[in-house]
Design a protein around this motif. Structure first.
Motif, PDB file in Angstrom:
ATOM      1  N   MET A   1       0.853  -1.172   0.000  1.00 53.35           N
ATOM      2  CA  MET A   1       0.000   0.000   0.000  1.00 53.35           C
ATOM      3  C   MET A   1       0.893   1.226   0.000  1.00 53.35           C
ATOM      4  SD  MET A   1      -2.992   1.116   2.688  1.00 53.35           S
ATOM      5  CE  MET A   1      -2.148   0.616   4.141  1.00 53.35           C
ATOM      6  N   PRO A   2       0.612   2.201  -0.862  1.00 50.65           N
ATOM      7  CA  PRO A   2       1.414   3.422  -0.873  1.00 50.65           C
ATOM      8  C   PRO A   2       1.394   4.095   0.498  1.00 50.65           C
ATOM      9  CG  PRO A   2      -0.003   3.340  -2.797  1.00 50.65           C
ATOM     10  CD  PRO A   2      -0.391   2.195  -1.911  1.00 50.65           C
ATOM     11  N   HIS A   3       2.516   4.673   0.841  1.00 51.60           N
ATOM     12  CA  HIS A   3       2.698   5.252   2.178  1.00 51.60           C
ATOM     13  C   HIS A   3       1.674   6.354   2.464  1.00 51.60           C
ATOM     14  CE1 HIS A   3       4.802   6.122   5.845  1.00 51.60           C
ATOM     15  NE2 HIS A   3       4.936   7.397   5.498  1.00 51.60           N
ATOM     16  N   HIS A   4       1.364   7.194   1.463  1.00 51.76           N
ATOM     17  CA  HIS A   4       0.432   8.297   1.717  1.00 51.76           C
ATOM     18  C   HIS A   4      -0.975   7.792   2.037  1.00 51.76           C
ATOM     19  CE1 HIS A   4      -0.525   7.625  -2.548  1.00 51.76           C
ATOM     20  NE2 HIS A   4      -1.659   8.278  -2.331  1.00 51.76           N
ATOM     21  N   ILE A   5      -1.358   6.645   1.473  1.00 53.57           N
ATOM     22  CA  ILE A   5      -2.678   6.083   1.783  1.00 53.57           C
ATOM     23  C   ILE A   5      -2.706   5.611   3.231  1.00 53.57           C
ATOM     24  CG2 ILE A   5      -4.287   4.200   1.271  1.00 53.57           C
ATOM     25  CD1 ILE A   5      -3.433   4.461  -1.652  1.00 53.57           C
ATOM     26  N   GLN A   6      -1.632   4.956   3.652  1.00 52.36           N
ATOM     27  CA  GLN A   6      -1.554   4.498   5.036  1.00 52.36           C
ATOM     28  C   GLN A   6      -1.598   5.687   5.994  1.00 52.36           C
ATOM     29  OE1 GLN A   6       1.727   1.926   5.867  1.00 52.36           O
ATOM     30  NE2 GLN A   6       1.192   1.677   8.000  1.00 52.36           N
ATOM     31  N   GLN A   7      -0.907   6.768   5.655  1.00 54.42           N
ATOM     32  CA  GLN A   7      -0.941   7.973   6.494  1.00 54.42           C
ATOM     33  C   GLN A   7      -2.350   8.543   6.574  1.00 54.42           C
ATOM     34  OE1 GLN A   7       2.068  10.428   4.615  1.00 54.42           O
ATOM     35  NE2 GLN A   7       3.514  10.031   6.285  1.00 54.42           N
ATOM     36  N   ASN A   8      -3.058   8.562   5.437  1.00 58.34           N
ATOM     37  CA  ASN A   8      -4.427   9.078   5.420  1.00 58.34           C
ATOM     38  C   ASN A   8      -5.344   8.234   6.299  1.00 58.34           C
ATOM     39  OD1 ASN A   8      -3.666  11.099   3.669  1.00 58.34           O
ATOM     40  ND2 ASN A   8      -4.519  10.124   1.851  1.00 58.34           N
ATOM     41  N   GLU A  54      -8.397  -0.551  11.372  1.00 50.56           N
ATOM     42  CA  GLU A  54      -7.109  -1.076  11.824  1.00 50.56           C
ATOM     43  C   GLU A  54      -6.892  -2.497  11.305  1.00 50.56           C
ATOM     44  OE1 GLU A  54      -6.678   1.453  15.966  1.00 50.56           O
ATOM     45  OE2 GLU A  54      -7.627  -0.503  16.031  1.00 50.56           O
ATOM     46  N   PHE A  55      -7.946  -3.297  11.324  1.00 47.73           N
ATOM     47  CA  PHE A  55      -7.878  -4.665  10.815  1.00 47.73           C
ATOM     48  C   PHE A  55      -7.514  -4.654   9.331  1.00 47.73           C
ATOM     49  CE2 PHE A  55     -10.022  -8.277   8.786  1.00 47.73           C
ATOM     50  CZ  PHE A  55      -9.482  -9.331   9.492  1.00 47.73           C
ATOM     51  N   CYS A  56      -8.159  -3.791   8.569  1.00 46.07           N
ATOM     52  CA  CYS A  56      -7.880  -3.711   7.128  1.00 46.07           C
ATOM     53  C   CYS A  56      -6.446  -3.282   6.855  1.00 46.07           C
ATOM     54  CB  CYS A  56      -8.851  -2.754   6.456  1.00 46.07           C
ATOM     55  SG  CYS A  56     -10.529  -3.404   6.378  1.00 46.07           S
ATOM     56  N   VAL A  57      -5.959  -2.304   7.600  1.00 43.76           N
ATOM     57  CA  VAL A  57      -4.587  -1.838   7.418  1.00 43.76           C
ATOM     58  C   VAL A  57      -3.605  -2.976   7.681  1.00 43.76           C
ATOM     59  CG1 VAL A  57      -2.789  -0.320   8.365  1.00 43.76           C
ATOM     60  CG2 VAL A  57      -5.061   0.594   7.875  1.00 43.76           C
ATOM     61  N   GLU A  58      -3.850  -3.748   8.745  1.00 39.78           N
ATOM     62  CA  GLU A  58      -2.973  -4.884   9.046  1.00 39.78           C
ATOM     63  C   GLU A  58      -2.962  -5.891   7.906  1.00 39.78           C
ATOM     64  OE1 GLU A  58      -4.236  -6.609  12.709  1.00 39.78           O
ATOM     65  OE2 GLU A  58      -3.867  -4.771  13.844  1.00 39.78           O
ATOM     66  N   ARG A  59      -4.132  -6.192   7.369  1.00 38.74           N
ATOM     67  CA  ARG A  59      -4.224  -7.191   6.304  1.00 38.74           C
ATOM     68  C   ARG A  59      -3.616  -6.700   4.998  1.00 38.74           C
ATOM     69  NH1 ARG A  59      -4.354  -9.332  10.279  1.00 38.74           N
ATOM     70  NH2 ARG A  59      -5.960 -10.687  11.091  1.00 38.74           N
ATOM     71  N   GLN A  62       0.143  -7.235   4.799  1.00 38.52           N
ATOM     72  CA  GLN A  62       0.651  -8.597   4.718  1.00 38.52           C
ATOM     73  C   GLN A  62       0.688  -9.049   3.260  1.00 38.52           C
ATOM     74  OE1 GLN A  62      -1.943 -10.886   7.122  1.00 38.52           O
ATOM     75  NE2 GLN A  62      -1.179 -10.044   9.036  1.00 38.52           N
ATOM     76  N   PRO A  63       1.540 -10.025   2.956  1.00 35.49           N
ATOM     77  CA  PRO A  63       1.530 -10.587   1.601  1.00 35.49           C
ATOM     78  C   PRO A  63       0.136 -11.101   1.248  1.00 35.49           C
ATOM     79  CG  PRO A  63       3.376 -11.445   2.856  1.00 35.49           C
ATOM     80  CD  PRO A  63       2.532 -10.638   3.809  1.00 35.49           C
ATOM     81  N   GLN A  64      -0.243 -11.003  -0.009  1.00 36.57           N
ATOM     82  CA  GLN A  64      -1.595 -11.314  -0.449  1.00 36.57           C
ATOM     83  C   GLN A  64      -2.046 -12.728  -0.075  1.00 36.57           C
ATOM     84  OE1 GLN A  64      -3.674  -9.136  -1.563  1.00 36.57           O
ATOM     85  NE2 GLN A  64      -5.347 -10.575  -1.851  1.00 36.57           N
ATOM     86  N   ALA A  65      -1.236 -13.729  -0.325  1.00 35.34           N
ATOM     87  CA  ALA A  65      -1.641 -15.110  -0.034  1.00 35.34           C
ATOM     88  C   ALA A  65      -1.857 -15.306   1.463  1.00 35.34           C
ATOM     89  CB  ALA A  65      -0.588 -16.082  -0.547  1.00 35.34           C
ATOM     90  N   GLN A  66      -0.974 -14.761   2.261  1.00 32.55           N
ATOM     91  CA  GLN A  66      -1.095 -14.892   3.703  1.00 32.55           C
ATOM     92  C   GLN A  66      -2.337 -14.158   4.194  1.00 32.55           C
ATOM     93  OE1 GLN A  66       2.232 -13.343   5.879  1.00 32.55           O
ATOM     94  NE2 GLN A  66       1.475 -14.067   7.836  1.00 32.55           N
ATOM     95  N   ALA A  67      -2.601 -12.984   3.635  1.00 33.61           N
ATOM     96  CA  ALA A  67      -3.775 -12.215   4.042  1.00 33.61           C
ATOM     97  C   ALA A  67      -5.051 -12.971   3.726  1.00 33.61           C
ATOM     98  CB  ALA A  67      -3.780 -10.857   3.353  1.00 33.61           C
ATOM     99  N   GLN A  68      -5.136 -13.615   2.576  1.00 38.94           N
ATOM    100  CA  GLN A  68      -6.339 -14.356   2.203  1.00 38.94           C
ATOM    101  C   GLN A  68      -6.621 -15.459   3.213  1.00 38.94           C
ATOM    102  OE1 GLN A  68      -8.602 -13.736  -0.076  1.00 38.94           O
ATOM    103  NE2 GLN A  68      -9.784 -15.518   0.524  1.00 38.94           N
TER     104      GLN A  68
END
Length: 95
Positions: A1-8, A54-59, A62-68
């Protein structure tokens, strides 16, 4: 995820925390029980939204396969339907 999105998202979470605290403060000052309850419930709803963000940001981090796997908790082939014999009680069906 781009850093600015995480900051927002983090900024939005902080703003929501402030709003939830403001609602709780107003609830503590409210003269009527019904008004206190509604303000407290509103704060609770905001806090549930914060947890979801917060849950969404954590997921997302994570790498896509692990997140799924972690989001669904399901691994293909992990579960098999129970096998019932004719006449055997099956949960959810009338006896």
């Amino acid at each position: 995820m781009p850093h600015h999105i995480q900051q927002n998202i983090q900024q939005c979470i902080q703003t929501c925390h402030q709003q939830a605290n403001e609602l709780r403060s107003l609830a503590n000052q409210a003269p009527e029980t019904s008004l206190r309850n509604m303000l407290t419930e509103g704060a609770h709803h905001i806090e549930m939204c914060i947890r979801e963000c917060e849950f969404c940001v954590e997921r997302i981090q994570q790498p896509q396969a692990q997140a799924q796997t972690q989001v669904t908790g399901y691994h293909p082939g992990q579960f098999q339907a129970p096998q019932y014999q004719p006449g055997q009680y099956q949960p959810g069906l009338p006896r």
